[in-house]
Write an enzyme that holds these catalytic residues in place. Structure first.
Site, PDB file in Angstrom:
ATOM      1  N   LYS A  28       0.836  -1.199   0.000  1.00 25.38           N
ATOM      2  CA  LYS A  28       0.000   0.000   0.000  1.00 25.38           C
ATOM      3  C   LYS A  28       0.874   1.254   0.000  1.00 25.38           C
ATOM      4  CE  LYS A  28      -4.015  -1.740   2.598  1.00 25.38           C
ATOM      5  NZ  LYS A  28      -5.024  -1.500   1.545  1.00 25.38           N
ATOM      6  N   ARG A  65     -10.637 -11.273   1.500  1.00 24.06           N
ATOM      7  CA  ARG A  65     -11.457 -12.310   0.866  1.00 24.06           C
ATOM      8  C   ARG A  65     -10.762 -13.664   0.917  1.00 24.06           C
ATOM      9  NH1 ARG A  65     -11.567  -8.577  -4.304  1.00 24.06           N
ATOM     10  NH2 ARG A  65     -11.505  -7.094  -2.591  1.00 24.06           N
TER      11      ARG A  65
END
Ligand code: BES
Ligand code: MN
Ligand code: ZN
Length: 511
Positions: A290, A364
């Protein structure tokens, strides 16, 4: 990092113990209206500006200066309006809070309690006045909101007051025994569940990693009846074939865990509600690193997991007549020599394979194995997963709604009503066959990202691991788990979002 260094580092860091947050606790004393009040007062007055007998008595004691002050300040009585008055001898301070003119629901009562807490001095006496409500035990809901708004986290301030200062609040109402009973046997546990979620959600990544979350969950539930906690460690996770959960944790010296909380409050044959919460103790993005900006906030990427623990706790403590299984897949998403790469293929518990397009779409991945584990082992009558899954969800609905995604609109509409009653609102986004098409992979069964909208794609990845006939609710809380400014029942910071939503769901499912 080579494994032997990992072990050394892990040994050094595991010495860090995590004490529970030192903070001002709120304790409530519920009493019927009395005349001998003194100190700091909070008075509730509606738009009609009518004073209850107890508030009239206060006005008389001030020689009528209270009424004069209200008049001169042009106090409206609007819901949540407030006025702080200082020279109201014989009282120290008098805070007046407006209750509006609408019927007060439990949610509104909690908001009102939150408004009161935001302005009240320590150790106040709250006189509820003529509340416009059909709710029995309205004072208990006020207390709930008051306590929720009073949260603070000062554990890492070196000058914090070590001895626990308790804020003793008196709530005066005509339903004081009902208020006391409801609060002490029920609502306070919801507050404690939210407090747990906020505490762990606020803890930084160097203090709280998967093993520590598991410890803290064990501590939370120690002595709670009808609860069993099981913690699967890295070896167990491998043995179960959960390559997707394991994969996310590979880059970190802090191994993953799967915490399973079983609460049996109903017959052994009754299928449980399964609650599965994403528990990334820090999300750097992994190799798909990130950017700098705001990355620190990814310490709270376990908001779903801690909300699950908090809501199961509340249900267990009030002995709800229902079976629940809470699952917390916990991992730290770090870049390292051992981390998974973009392009890697992971094999999940059920044998389905996932091609990693972005290692930053890790939530996920941990959910995929956990929802599969929940279905294979517990045959849930309802499966809900909750996760800080996508920035897309936050951008789509803002910070007053979490995103709900289901396979049918009817279920989403039911969830909206539950959220409305809980005081934690949700708004639906779609799940279309095209979202499943967009995650087809060239070399594996699916890929972990690609296409849009991002929130629906995330749900489709999780949905791939959920049987079509399994009742299923997907909550994306990336926009609501952390607040930049307060709302009536949540100070700025970690919201503990989801404890109240799931608590309400559990109540309505066990009616
Ligand atoms: N934990 C983040 C999502 C998030 C973003 C939570 C902002 C709270 C605030 C998640 O793991 C993530 O990185 N999602 C990516 C998915 C993308 C790579 C498909 C995102 O939303 O950008
Ligand atoms: Mn991520
Ligand atoms: Zn994440």
């Amino acid at each position: 990092m080579p494994k032997r260094y990992k072990l050394l580092a892990a040994a050094g860091f595991s010495l860090a113990t995590v004490l529970s947050a030192a903070k001002a606790e709120v304790s409530f004393d519920f009493t019927s209206p009395q005349n001998d009040v003194d100190g700091n007062l909070v008075l509730m007055i509606g738009e009609d500006l009518e004073m209850s007998p107890a508030i009239q008595a206060v006005d008389e004691a001030t020689g009528g200066r209270l009424s004069i002050a209200l008049e001169q300040a042009d106090f409206s009585g609007d819901f949540g309006a407030s006025l702080k008055l200082h020279v109201m001898t014989p009282y120290e301070t008098v805070v007046v809070v407006g209750t509006g003119d609408e019927d007060l629901t439990p949610r509104k009562l909690a908001d009102l309690g939150g408004h009161a807490a935001a302005h009240a001095e320590e150790d106040s006496t709250l006189i509820t006045g003529n509340l416009e409500t059909d709710v029995e035990a309205a004072g208990a809901w006020l207390a709930k909101g008051f306590a929720l708004r009073s949260y603070s986290f000062d554990k890492y301030k070196s000058d914090n007051d070590e001895e626990d200062s308790t804020n003793s609040v008196k709530i005066m109402s005509n339903s004081s025994s009902a208020d006391r009973a409801l609060y002490n046997t029920d609502l306070r546990y919801v507050v404690e569940g939210v407090t747990f979620a906020r505490d762990i959600g606020t803890e930084p990544g160097n203090k709280v990693y998967p093993e520590i979350v598991a410890d803290r969950v064990r501590t939370l539930f120690s002595g709670v009846r009808n609860v069993r906690i099981e913690v699967l460690d890295a070896a167990d996770i491998r043995r179960e074939g959960m390559g997707s959960l394991m994969g996310v944790g590979l880059g970190s010296i802090n191994d993953p865990r799967l915490v399973v909380i079983r609460y049996n409050g109903a017959g052994a044959n009754e299928d449980p509600i399964a609650l599965v919460g994403k528990g990334i103790t820090f999300d750097t993005g992994g190799i798909s690193l990130k950017p700098n900006n705001g990355m620190w906030l990814m310490k709270s990427d376990l908001s779903g997991a801690v909300a699950v623990a908090g809501s199961v706790y509340a249900a267990a403590k009030r002995e709800a007549p229902v079976n629940i299984v809470g699952l917390l897949p916990l991992a730290e998403n770090m870049p390292s020599q051992d981390a998974i790469r973009p392009g890697d293929v992971l094999t999940t518990m059920g044998g389905k394979t996932i091609e990693i397009i972005s290692t930053d779409a890790e939530g996920r991945l941990v959910l995929a194995d956990a929802v599969q584990y929940a279905q294979e082992n517990y045959n849930p009558r309802l499966l809900l997963n909750i996760a800080t899954l996508t920035g897309s969800a936050a951008r789509a609905v803002g910070d007053d709604y979490a995103v709900v995604i289901t396979r049918d609109l009817e279920t989403s509409l039911d969830m909206m009503k539950i959220g409305e009653r809980a005081g934690e609102d949700v708004w639906p986004l779609p799940l279309h066959p095209s979202h499943f098409d967009q995650i087809k992979s060239d070399i594996a069964d699916i890929k972990n990202t690609g296409g849009s909208p991002g929130a629906s794609i995330g749900a489709a990845v999780v949905g791939t691991f959920i049987d079509e006939d399994q009742p299923w609710v997907h909550l994306d809380i990336a926009g609501v788990d952390w607040r930049d400014s307060s709302n009536p029942t949540t100070p700025k910071g970690h919201a503990g979002w989801g404890v109240r939503f799931m608590d309400q769901l559990i109540r309505e499912e066990s009616e």
